[in-house]
Enzyme design. Structure first.
Site, PDB file in Angstrom:
ATOM      1  N   CYS A   1     -24.312  14.500  15.727  1.00 40.59           N
ATOM      2  CA  CYS A   1     -25.541  14.943  16.381  1.00 40.59           C
ATOM      3  C   CYS A   1     -25.288  15.328  17.828  1.00 40.59           C
ATOM      4  CB  CYS A   1     -26.602  13.858  16.302  1.00 40.59           C
ATOM      5  SG  CYS A   1     -25.977  12.275  16.810  1.00 40.59           S
TER       6      CYS A   1
ATOM      7  N   GLU B   1     -28.678  24.313  15.734  1.00 37.41           N
ATOM      8  CA  GLU B   1     -27.658  23.334  15.375  1.00 37.41           C
ATOM      9  C   GLU B   1     -26.941  23.803  14.104  1.00 37.41           C
ATOM     10  OE1 GLU B   1     -28.882  19.449  13.801  1.00 37.41           O
ATOM     11  OE2 GLU B   1     -27.490  18.551  15.227  1.00 37.41           O
TER      12      GLU B   1
ATOM     13  N   GLY C   1     -37.646  14.775  10.144  1.00 41.54           N
ATOM     14  CA  GLY C   1     -38.249  13.889  11.145  1.00 41.54           C
ATOM     15  C   GLY C   1     -39.721  14.208  11.369  1.00 41.54           C
TER      16      GLY C   1
ATOM     17  N   GLY D   1     -31.723  11.813  11.407  1.00 45.06           N
ATOM     18  CA  GLY D   1     -31.543  12.943  10.503  1.00 45.06           C
ATOM     19  C   GLY D   1     -32.009  14.218  11.164  1.00 45.06           C
ATOM     20  N   SER D   2     -32.468  15.140  10.353  1.00 48.08           N
ATOM     21  CA  SER D   2     -32.768  16.477  10.872  1.00 48.08           C
ATOM     22  C   SER D   2     -34.189  16.544  11.450  1.00 48.08           C
ATOM     23  CB  SER D   2     -32.629  17.490   9.740  1.00 48.08           C
ATOM     24  OG  SER D   2     -33.490  17.122   8.681  1.00 48.08           O
TER      25      SER D   2
ATOM     26  N   GLU E   1     -34.195   9.779  15.659  1.00 50.76           N
ATOM     27  CA  GLU E   1     -32.974  10.302  16.286  1.00 50.76           C
ATOM     28  C   GLU E   1     -32.625  11.561  15.522  1.00 50.76           C
ATOM     29  OE1 GLU E   1     -31.811   8.810  18.844  1.00 50.76           O
ATOM     30  OE2 GLU E   1     -32.568   6.771  18.681  1.00 50.76           O
TER      31      GLU E   1
ATOM     32  N   LYS F   1     -32.423   3.145   3.253  1.00 50.89           N
ATOM     33  CA  LYS F   1     -32.227   4.277   2.348  1.00 50.89           C
ATOM     34  C   LYS F   1     -31.096   5.141   2.898  1.00 50.89           C
ATOM     35  CE  LYS F   1     -33.157   8.428   1.660  1.00 50.89           C
ATOM     36  NZ  LYS F   1     -31.969   8.777   0.892  1.00 50.89           N
TER      37      LYS F   1
HETATM   38  P1  NAD Z   1     -31.644  14.897   6.660  1.00 52.55           P
HETATM   39  O1  NAD Z   1     -32.797  14.912   7.575  1.00 52.55           O
HETATM   40  O2  NAD Z   1     -31.552  15.908   5.606  1.00 52.55           O
HETATM   41  O3  NAD Z   1     -31.516  13.494   5.920  1.00 52.55           O
HETATM   42  C1  NAD Z   1     -31.520  12.271   6.628  1.00 52.55           C
HETATM   43  C2  NAD Z   1     -32.061  11.190   5.731  1.00 52.55           C
HETATM   44  O4  NAD Z   1     -33.423  11.471   5.460  1.00 52.55           O
HETATM   45  C3  NAD Z   1     -31.365  11.084   4.383  1.00 52.55           C
HETATM   46  O5  NAD Z   1     -31.272   9.721   4.005  1.00 52.55           O
HETATM   47  C4  NAD Z   1     -32.321  11.831   3.475  1.00 52.55           C
HETATM   48  O6  NAD Z   1     -32.213  11.435   2.137  1.00 52.55           O
HETATM   49  C5  NAD Z   1     -33.655  11.413   4.064  1.00 52.55           C
HETATM   50  N1  NAD Z   1     -34.766  12.291   3.703  1.00 52.55           N
HETATM   51  C6  NAD Z   1     -34.724  13.580   3.289  1.00 52.55           C
HETATM   52  N2  NAD Z   1     -35.972  14.021   3.002  1.00 52.55           N
HETATM   53  C7  NAD Z   1     -36.825  13.003   3.253  1.00 52.55           C
HETATM   54  C8  NAD Z   1     -38.229  12.847   3.169  1.00 52.55           C
HETATM   55  N3  NAD Z   1     -39.015  13.837   2.758  1.00 52.55           N
HETATM   56  N4  NAD Z   1     -38.776  11.671   3.531  1.00 52.55           N
HETATM   57  C9  NAD Z   1     -38.001  10.669   3.995  1.00 52.55           C
HETATM   58  N5  NAD Z   1     -36.651  10.736   4.054  1.00 52.55           N
HETATM   59  C10 NAD Z   1     -36.062  11.894   3.706  1.00 52.55           C
HETATM   60  O7  NAD Z   1     -30.395  14.921   7.645  1.00 52.55           O
HETATM   61  P2  NAD Z   1     -28.864  14.916   7.250  1.00 52.55           P
HETATM   62  O8  NAD Z   1     -28.582  16.294   6.759  1.00 52.55           O
HETATM   63  O9  NAD Z   1     -28.512  13.738   6.426  1.00 52.55           O
HETATM   64  O10 NAD Z   1     -28.180  14.665   8.671  1.00 52.55           O
HETATM   65  C11 NAD Z   1     -27.932  15.668   9.551  1.00 52.55           C
HETATM   66  C12 NAD Z   1     -28.937  15.680  10.686  1.00 52.55           C
HETATM   67  O11 NAD Z   1     -29.008  14.409  11.301  1.00 52.55           O
HETATM   68  C13 NAD Z   1     -28.565  16.627  11.779  1.00 52.55           C
HETATM   69  O12 NAD Z   1     -29.677  17.372  12.209  1.00 52.55           O
HETATM   70  C14 NAD Z   1     -28.083  15.727  12.891  1.00 52.55           C
HETATM   71  O13 NAD Z   1     -28.110  16.252  14.163  1.00 52.55           O
HETATM   72  C15 NAD Z   1     -28.920  14.537  12.707  1.00 52.55           C
HETATM   73  N6  NAD Z   1     -28.291  13.346  13.282  1.00 52.55           N
HETATM   74  C16 NAD Z   1     -28.811  12.824  14.442  1.00 52.55           C
HETATM   75  C17 NAD Z   1     -28.227  11.715  15.043  1.00 52.55           C
HETATM   76  C18 NAD Z   1     -28.776  11.119  16.318  1.00 52.55           C
HETATM   77  O14 NAD Z   1     -28.426  10.021  16.674  1.00 52.55           O
HETATM   78  N7  NAD Z   1     -29.656  11.800  16.999  1.00 52.55           N
HETATM   79  C19 NAD Z   1     -27.122  11.126  14.435  1.00 52.55           C
HETATM   80  C20 NAD Z   1     -26.623  11.675  13.261  1.00 52.55           C
HETATM   81  C21 NAD Z   1     -27.240  12.785  12.693  1.00 52.55           C
END
Ligand code: NAD
Length: 483
Positions: free
Chosen positions: A288, A385, A237, A232-233, A254, A179
């Site tokens: 990130c 962040e 998470g 993601g965030s 992550e 996804k």
């Molecule tokens: P996000 O958490 O908003 O979205 C990430 C993914 O999760 C997207 O595909 C989104 O559609 C999905 N998502 C959203 N709501 C969901 C739910 N309720 N259930 C399941 N999936 C859902 O994050 P973002 O804004 O896309 O990315 C930015 C964040 O990602 C930042 O906090 C960043 O630090 C982190 N990040 C971490 C790493 C790492 O390796 N640690 C790498 C890149 C980004």
């Protein structure tokens, strides 16, 4: 909004077929640099997730019936097809994410190819062990695929981070539903088709685009999914971890970061500030592991602030399709608003805005490279962040003070340390709370080295042999030798 009727349509990829979403809805995808519509993208539903999970479950047996060395050859062909199509993929990724094309060609695409090639080599090396537990039994272990994997990918490196999940899962004999983030789905759909062309069986790699709250939620709740790998965030998470408890799915998270890049007075300041600038301004700070806190020893604090500001001012912000562009727009108007709000928060907290801090132009989500000086450790711009091109430069006195500040956030993903003193860099590397520590350099990742963090940065590691453990379950087998 301009006319969207002629836009290219991107469908879901389920069971090897391009299929329309069951609800019939499509979202309009925008170019972050111009705000123009670039594609119509299928909005998957819970029913589509159901279909994809069924396809992935059905594909598990046939995928594992293929000899491991042949699976490796298929992944190598997949890598080769990525290489052959790299120009088109780079152009699409650059357009979809607003990433400068030169950077996508230099990093995102080669990293995705390297990841696939690396895990292609693992396919026939996933061994068990004979363990001499007792003399009257032959006792050994095998590693079995965990099963159906949901890979939930963010928007900052859709291709590269997507491949960090896809490649090891395929190598281990898992099947997947990917996804992508709703706003950056295009490269995943392209590579899904290349995987089929390479010989990955239909149903092994499914791509379901759409909202996190719909597709993501349905995947996390689905009893037919065995593992969720998420980048993601932290807030999403946390929800995933709770949702995954329903059938005890395995989870790797992550999450975010607020990484410290620590510069001692005896460091090569020119190299340190060059790396500190790219550590925060690369990908417009939407990384990130961005070095969003630069900690500087007091004796050289003013010099480093000035050098960083000069570097920030020399960055060419603009059209991502131009080779000379160093920094593109932020991903969305929402992200731009968040970053500009943090600029206001920083000013309100009493930090000194040295350069940047404004939106540029009226179209596209461009924010200037921004340097804040005289930032106190407790300020929100030092703790939270921002995920944008905003660096907080914080003074410190000595090693203990640097460690107190560097380790003083909820995150622990990465850190950097700059010094000519070999004893000090090793002491710091040992004490910094981070999954990765860079010494006299900053920002590199490589699929051969573990990647991930702890605390609000999540848990588990991607890359290397750790990922093979993530996507397999050990099984112990006892064979009685008594007659
Ligand atoms: P996000 O958490 O908003 O979205 C990430 C993914 O999760 C997207 O595909 C989104 O559609 C999905 N998502 C959203 N709501 C969901 C739910 N309720 N259930 C399941 N999936 C859902 O994050 P973002 O804004 O896309 O990315 C930015 C964040 O990602 C930042 O906090 C960043 O630090 C982190 N990040 C971490 C790493 C790492 O390796 N640690 C790498 C890149 C980004």
């Amino acid at each position: 909004m301009e006319n969207t009727a002629d836009l290219k349509r991107y469908e879901l990829l389920i069971g090897g077929e391009s299929v329309p979403p069951s609800g019939g809805d499509y979202s309009i995808n925008l170019d972050p640099a111009t705000e123009r519509p670039i594609a119509r993208v299928a909005q998957g539903t819970a029913a589509d997730v159901d279909r994809a999970v069924l396809a992935a479950r059905a594909a598990l047996k046939p995928w594992n019936a293929i000899r491991a060395s042949e699976r490796g050859r298929i992944l190598m062909r997949f890598a080769e097809l990525l290489r052959q199509n790299q120009e088109e993929i780079a152009a699409v990724e650059s357009l979809d994410c607003g990433k400068p094309i030169a950077g996508v060609q230099r990093q995102d695409v080669p990293a995705a190819i390297d990841t696939l090639a690396y895990y292609a080599g693992w396919c026939d090396k996933i061994n068990g062990q004979v363990v001499p537990a007792r003399p009257d039994a032959l006792t050994y272990t095998v590693r079995e695929p965990v099963g159906v994997v949901a890979a939930i990918v963010p928007w900052n490196f859709p291709l590269m981070i997507g491949m960090w999940k896809i490649a090891p899962a395929l190598a281990c004999g898992c099947t997947l539903i990917v996804k992508p983030a709703e706003i950056t789905p295009l490269s995943a759909l392209m590579i899904g088709k290349l995987a089929l062309e390479a010989g990955v069986l239909p149903g092994v790699l499914n791509i379901v685009t759409g909202k996190g709250s719909v597709v993501g939620d349905a995947l996390v709740a689905h009893p037919g999914v065995d593992k969720v790998t998420f980048t993601g965030s932290p807030s999403v998470g946390r929800g995933i971890l709770q949702g995954a408890a329903s059938n005890f799915k395995r989870v790797t998270l992550e999450l975010g970061g607020k990484s410290a890049n620590v510069i001692f007075a005896d460091a090569n300041l020119d190299a340190a500030t060059r790396a500190a600038a790219s550590g925060i301004f690369f990908n417009a700070g939407q990384v990130c592991s961005a070095g969003s806190r630069v900690l500087v020893q007091r004796a050289v604090y003013d010099d480093v602030v000035e050098m960083l500001a000069q570097r920030a001012k020399s960055i060419k912000l603009g059209d991502p399709s131009q080779r000379e562009t160093n920094m593109g727009p932020l991903i969305s108007s929402k992200q731009m608003k968040t970053v500009l709000e943090y600029v206001d928060i920083g000013k309100g907290e009493g930090a000194s805005l040295v350069t940047g801090g404004r939106r540029t132009g009226e179209r596209g989500y461009f924010v200037e490279p921004t340097v804040f000086a005289n930032v106190a450790h407790e300020m929100r711009i030092s703790q939270e962040e921002i995920f944008g091109p905003v660096v907080s430069v914080i003074p410190f006195d000595d090693e203990a003070d640097a460690l107190r500040i560097a380790n003083g956030t909820a995150y622990s993903l990465a850190a950097g340390v700059w010094s000519a003193d070999i004893g000090r860099v090793h002491r710091m590397a040992a004490e910094l709370k981070a999954g990765t520590v860079w010494v006299n350099t900053y920002g590199y990742t490589d699929v051969r080295l573990p990647w991930g963090g702890s605390g609000d940065s999540g848990f588990g590691r991607e890359h290397g042999d750790v990922a093979i453990e993530n996507f397999t379950e050990p099984k112990a087998i006892w064979v009685s030798l008594t007659p």
